[in-house]
Enzyme design. Structure first.
Site, PDB file in Angstrom:
ATOM      1  N   THR A   1      -9.714   5.145 -58.838  1.00 26.46           N
ATOM      2  CA  THR A   1     -11.129   4.962 -58.531  1.00 26.46           C
ATOM      3  C   THR A   1     -11.662   6.124 -57.709  1.00 26.46           C
ATOM      4  OG1 THR A   1     -10.821   2.569 -58.508  1.00 26.46           O
ATOM      5  CG2 THR A   1     -12.806   3.418 -57.463  1.00 26.46           C
ATOM      6  N   THR A   2     -10.933   6.494 -56.664  1.00 25.40           N
ATOM      7  CA  THR A   2     -11.350   7.578 -55.780  1.00 25.40           C
ATOM      8  C   THR A   2     -11.359   8.908 -56.510  1.00 25.40           C
ATOM      9  OG1 THR A   2     -10.287   6.328 -53.999  1.00 25.40           O
ATOM     10  CG2 THR A   2     -10.978   8.554 -53.470  1.00 25.40           C
TER      11      THR A   2
ATOM     12  N   TYR B   1     -15.780  -5.219 -67.262  1.00 22.80           N
ATOM     13  CA  TYR B   1     -16.880  -5.546 -68.174  1.00 22.80           C
ATOM     14  C   TYR B   1     -16.522  -6.610 -69.211  1.00 22.80           C
ATOM     15  CZ  TYR B   1     -21.105  -5.173 -70.951  1.00 22.80           C
ATOM     16  OH  TYR B   1     -22.267  -5.476 -71.594  1.00 22.80           O
TER      17      TYR B   1
ATOM     18  N   TYR C   1      -3.500  -3.359 -60.540  1.00 23.82           N
ATOM     19  CA  TYR C   1      -4.561  -2.982 -59.594  1.00 23.82           C
ATOM     20  C   TYR C   1      -5.655  -4.039 -59.669  1.00 23.82           C
ATOM     21  CZ  TYR C   1      -8.264   0.070 -57.588  1.00 23.82           C
ATOM     22  OH  TYR C   1      -9.293   0.600 -56.838  1.00 23.82           O
TER      23      TYR C   1
ATOM     24  N   ARG D   1     -15.212  -4.347 -58.213  1.00 24.44           N
ATOM     25  CA  ARG D   1     -15.610  -3.336 -59.190  1.00 24.44           C
ATOM     26  C   ARG D   1     -15.489  -3.833 -60.624  1.00 24.44           C
ATOM     27  NH1 ARG D   1     -16.202   2.137 -57.781  1.00 24.44           N
ATOM     28  NH2 ARG D   1     -15.857   2.544 -55.582  1.00 24.44           N
TER      29      ARG D   1
ATOM     30  N   LYS E   1      -1.444  -3.175 -56.425  1.00 24.30           N
ATOM     31  CA  LYS E   1      -2.391  -2.695 -55.425  1.00 24.30           C
ATOM     32  C   LYS E   1      -3.444  -3.781 -55.303  1.00 24.30           C
ATOM     33  CE  LYS E   1      -5.989   0.740 -54.491  1.00 24.30           C
ATOM     34  NZ  LYS E   1      -6.741   1.911 -55.011  1.00 24.30           N
TER      35      LYS E   1
ATOM     36  N   ILE F   1      -2.342   2.104 -50.730  1.00 19.34           N
ATOM     37  CA  ILE F   1      -2.914   3.160 -51.563  1.00 19.34           C
ATOM     38  C   ILE F   1      -4.277   3.417 -50.957  1.00 19.34           C
ATOM     39  CG2 ILE F   1      -3.712   3.799 -53.862  1.00 19.34           C
ATOM     40  CD1 ILE F   1      -1.395   2.162 -54.989  1.00 19.34           C
TER      41      ILE F   1
END
Length: 293
Positions: A46-47, A109, A135, A140, A163, A205
């Site tokens: 993501t980052t 989604y 994850y 999100r 995570k 993380i």
């Protein structure tokens, strides 16, 4: 199936002025982390703005990172997608170039059921031999992996950890209760690293590790080595800065902070954009209070 223990940095993807991946700066960032005791590099998460990397960029960035690290610390490749077949393709590629583990986000989604999540992650795990880290980041993706679903997935020989970025410590505790002792739990939230370690977590993380790699490593290492008081104090000392780094959606504040520190990681890709003046002032203030500026 052993994974890393400690602080894995969710590293940013630097961009040049013409909006291409900046491999020179990425190389410098990787060396900075290795020098400052980061325990693993998590690339294209993501980052790392993986959502706006092209397929070519995504694969090239993973391969570049594996080669640059050259076995010195583990490289964990972000390979998640809401398209199971594409996630399998990325997973196979990351495995072929030597990634040490794969980070696979819940499909976004589509809004899969828990049964669908089991089928999705099982299909990916069946396609590779590299350890997989689930994850969970419902803020999100719009869907959360239930603890019993994680427990079911943990039975797969290639699914080795999670995570957990829901921010729900109760869910993390339930995952720890239901999953085997050798299932690795990483905090996906910088503000609850020590609480996660207290129920058997193996590390974090981390976003804040992009600017404070040694401190983040030390927080986890102190706890795992029995110095709980030092870990607690480090966690508390980071709280104001961590809050500021999430005042707008990640990675907007962390990239801004890195540029303020002279790291020259470039701009964000749309639809992400520069911070508001008010939030930039708050971030700058927090960085100053911590002694970074």
């Amino acid at each position: 199936m052993k994974l890393f223990e400690g602080s894995g940095v969710a590293i940013v993807t630097p961009f040049t002025k013409d909006n291409k991946v900046d491999y020179v700066t990425l190389s410098e960032l990787i060396e900075f982390h290795i020098e400052n005791q980061t325990d693993a590099i998590v690339i294209c998460g993501t980052t790392g703005e993986s959502a706006t990397l092209s397929d070519k960029e995504h694969k090239e960035t993973i391969e570049f990172t594996v080669k640059q690290v050259n076995g010195r610390i583990p490289v964990i490749a972000g390979v998640g997608s809401n398209d199971t077949s594409y996630a399998i393709n990325l997973s196979k590629f990351a495995e072929s170039v030597g990634a040490d583990a794969l980070l696979t986000v819940t499909p976004y989604y589509n809004k899969a059921s828990q049964k669908g999540l089991i089928k999705h992650f099982t299909a990916i795990a069946d396609s590779v031999n590299t350890p997989i880290i689930l994850y969970n980041v419902p803020g999100r993706t719009g869907v959360s992996i239930q603890a019993k679903t994680v427990a079911e997935l943990s039975k797969h020989k290639n699914i080795a950890g999670i995570k957990e970025a829901s921010g729900d410590l109760g869910l993390v505790i339930e995952i720890a209760r239901l999953c085997p002792e050798d299932f690795y739990i990483y905090s996906g939230n910088d503000d609850i690293v020590v609480p996660t370690l207290s129920i058997g977590g193996k590390g974090v993380i981390s976003v804040v590790a992009n600017i404070l790699p040694k401190e983040t490593h030390d927080m986890v290492a102190s706890y795992l080595n029995g110095d709980i008081d030092k870990a607690r104090k480090l966690q508390l000392s980071l709280k104001e800065l961590i809050d500021a780094l999430f005042i707008e959606p990640n990675p907007i504040p962390i990239k801004t902070a890195m540029n303020l520190l002279g790291k020259e990681v470039g701009d964000l890709r749309l639809p992400l954009c520069e911070m508001s003046d008010e939030n930039l002032k708050a971030l700058t203030s927090s960085m100053t209070n911590y002694g970074l500026l």
